[in-house]
Design a protein around this motif. Structure first.
Motif, mmCIF file in Angstrom:
data_model
loop_
_atom_site.group_PDB
_atom_site.id
_atom_site.type_symbol
_atom_site.label_atom_id
_atom_site.label_comp_id
_atom_site.label_asym_id
_atom_site.label_seq_id
_atom_site.Cartn_x
_atom_site.Cartn_y
_atom_site.Cartn_z
ATOM 1 N N ASP A 158 31.060 45.663 46.107
ATOM 2 C CA ASP A 158 32.225 45.024 45.502
ATOM 3 C C ASP A 158 33.487 45.543 46.176
ATOM 4 N N ARG A 159 34.298 44.644 46.719
ATOM 5 C CA ARG A 159 35.532 45.055 47.389
ATOM 6 C C ARG A 159 36.770 44.668 46.589
ATOM 7 N N SER A 160 36.578 44.368 45.339
ATOM 8 C CA SER A 160 37.700 44.014 44.473
ATOM 9 C C SER A 160 38.575 45.233 44.226
ATOM 10 N N ASP A 161 39.847 44.979 43.982
ATOM 11 C CA ASP A 161 40.717 46.050 43.517
ATOM 12 C C ASP A 161 40.424 46.277 42.043
ATOM 13 N N ASN A 162 40.398 47.526 41.652
ATOM 14 C CA ASN A 162 40.046 47.894 40.284
ATOM 15 C C ASN A 162 41.149 48.717 39.651
ATOM 16 N N THR A 215 38.147 44.909 37.144
ATOM 17 C CA THR A 215 38.798 44.359 38.327
ATOM 18 C C THR A 215 40.181 43.807 38.015
ATOM 19 N N HIS A 216 40.976 43.676 39.057
ATOM 20 C CA HIS A 216 42.287 43.040 38.899
ATOM 21 C C HIS A 216 42.127 41.602 38.413
ATOM 22 N N ALA A 217 41.087 40.922 38.878
ATOM 23 C CA ALA A 217 40.871 39.537 38.439
ATOM 24 C C ALA A 217 40.735 39.466 36.928
ATOM 25 N N SER A 247 43.381 37.752 34.084
ATOM 26 C CA SER A 247 42.731 36.559 33.535
ATOM 27 C C SER A 247 43.389 36.052 32.258
ATOM 28 N N ASN A 300 44.515 49.530 43.992
ATOM 29 C CA ASN A 300 45.378 48.699 44.816
ATOM 30 C C ASN A 300 46.625 49.489 45.205
ATOM 31 N N THR A 323 50.791 47.011 39.964
ATOM 32 C CA THR A 323 50.091 46.134 39.045
ATOM 33 C C THR A 323 50.929 45.978 37.788
#
Length: 112
Positions: A2-6, A82-84, A88, A107, A111
């Protein structure tokens, strides 16, 4: 991988104002997670092992709504995701102003 920002959010009514406060905690904040190998598990575990934070990771939650409810009821004080998920929508937009704040973020940009 997983390369998402958390990020990890924490209740604003806790004594933890910064990640450094979590390092010095006499009683560590409890963070929710569904299981090992998830953002909720590996993000606080990584911080525990690399910079010496003291997150207490509570495994076994069925999903996101149950983890958020545990934080809302103060059974836990933090959650990593995650940032997503953060962007959301609810409940985070409402909580942002009064109930929670970011504690750690993978990140490099701001944020919020």
């Amino acid at each position: 991988m997983d390369r998402s920002d958390n990020l990890i959010y924490i209740r604003s009514d806790t004594p933890f104002k910064t990640i450094y406060d979590v390092r010095r905690a006499a009683q560590p904040p409890k963070c929710t997670a569904t299981g090992t190998g998830t953002v909720g598990h590996y993000m606080p575990k990584l911080l525990n092992e690399t910079i010496g934070t003291k997150f207490d990771i509570i495994l076994g939650y069925p999903g996101g709504p149950e983890m958020d409810l545990a934080v809302e009821k103060n059974e836990a004080q933090c959650r990593a995701f995650t940032h997503a998920a953060w962007f959301s929508g609810e409940p985070y937009r409402t909580w942002w102003k009064k109930r929670i704040r970011p504690c750690a973020d993978s990140n490099r940009e701001k944020t919020g």
